[in-house]
Design a protein around this motif. Structure first.
Motif, short mmCIF file in Angstrom:
data_model
loop_
_atom_site.label_atom_id
_atom_site.label_comp_id
_atom_site.label_asym_id
_atom_site.label_seq_id
_atom_site.Cartn_x
_atom_site.Cartn_y
_atom_site.Cartn_z
N ASP A 1 0.83 -1.19 0.00
CA ASP A 1 0.00 0.00 0.00
C ASP A 1 0.88 1.26 0.00
OD1 ASP A 1 -2.51 1.35 0.12
OD2 ASP A 1 -2.16 1.72 2.24
N HIS A 2 1.94 1.22 0.80
CA HIS A 2 2.85 2.36 0.89
C HIS A 2 3.53 2.63 -0.45
CE1 HIS A 2 5.42 5.20 2.98
NE2 HIS A 2 6.48 4.61 2.50
N LEU A 3 4.00 1.57 -1.10
CA LEU A 3 4.65 1.73 -2.41
C LEU A 3 3.66 2.20 -3.47
CD1 LEU A 3 7.04 -1.34 -2.51
CD2 LEU A 3 7.63 1.05 -2.17
N MET A 4 2.44 1.74 -3.39
CA MET A 4 1.43 2.17 -4.36
C MET A 4 1.16 3.67 -4.24
SD MET A 4 0.86 -0.31 -6.23
CE MET A 4 -0.51 0.29 -7.16
N SER A 5 1.30 4.21 -3.03
CA SER A 5 1.14 5.65 -2.84
C SER A 5 2.22 6.41 -3.60
CB SER A 5 1.21 6.01 -1.36
OG SER A 5 0.15 5.40 -0.66
N PHE A 6 3.46 5.89 -3.55
CA PHE A 6 4.54 6.52 -4.29
C PHE A 6 4.28 6.48 -5.78
CE2 PHE A 6 7.13 5.63 -0.43
CZ PHE A 6 7.50 6.93 -0.18
N VAL A 7 3.74 5.36 -6.26
CA VAL A 7 3.43 5.24 -7.69
C VAL A 7 2.40 6.29 -8.08
CG1 VAL A 7 2.37 3.73 -9.43
CG2 VAL A 7 4.03 2.79 -7.80
N ALA A 8 1.38 6.45 -7.26
CA ALA A 8 0.33 7.43 -7.56
C ALA A 8 0.89 8.85 -7.55
CB ALA A 8 -0.82 7.30 -6.55
N ILE A 9 1.74 9.15 -6.58
CA ILE A 9 2.35 10.48 -6.51
C ILE A 9 3.21 10.72 -7.74
CG2 ILE A 9 4.06 11.87 -5.25
CD1 ILE A 9 2.97 10.52 -2.67
N ARG A 10 4.01 9.74 -8.09
CA ARG A 10 4.90 9.88 -9.26
C ARG A 10 4.08 10.08 -10.54
NH1 ARG A 10 10.29 9.16 -11.18
NH2 ARG A 10 10.00 9.99 -13.26
#
Length: 153
Positions: A1-10
């Protein structure tokens, strides 16, 4: 979930970048470069580091310079210094020099292990044997780079 947040931000940043900047502006930004002044003349490809760019203290002395005569603080480094004597290092160097340039990595590593065993007149601890092989590969790589530079000159 945490990594998916980075993907969305990027992804959001990428979309914003595409929307805000015109193609010619993006090309200009992406092509922007500056000299690397840690190298003489700002030329990284030249490979000569500019010693004046190293960190100095208030008195002008190098901040991270360690005298060659200083004893290593780390137990691990002291152990390496004890094992890799000038004789052992010379044996590794000679072993690499004796091999053809196209020798495989396995051949280089094995030659180093054998040279170290002979230089130390006894069995080599497995970790030291592995490090000797890696060091031999590094020596071979540096020699190849030096030969390339010499050929270019």
């Amino acid at each position: 979930d945490h990594l998916m947040s980075f993907v969305a931000i990027r992804k959001g940043h990428d979309e914003l970048y595409q929307r805000v900047f015109r193609p010619w502006q993006r090309r200009s930004l992406e092509a922007f470069s500056v000299p690397n002044w840690f190298f003489v003349g700002g030329d990284e490809k030249g490979g000569v580091r500019d010693a004046s760019m190293r960190t100095h203290d208030a008195r002008g002395k190098l901040a991270c310079m360690i005298p060659e005569t200083a004893e290593a603080k780390s137990k691990y480094l002291r152990k390496l210094n004890t094992f890799f004597t000038p004789t052992v290092l010379q044996a590794i160097d000679d072993a690499v020099l004796a091999l053809p340039v196209e020798a495989s990595a396995e051949t280089v590593m094995e030659a180093a292990r054998q040279a170290v065993t002979k230089a130390t007149a006894g069995p080599t601890p497995p970790k030291m044997a592995k490090l000797s092989g890696k060091l031999a590969l590094l020596v071979r790589k540096r020699r190849a780079q030096a030969a390339t530079v010499e050929a270019a000159e």
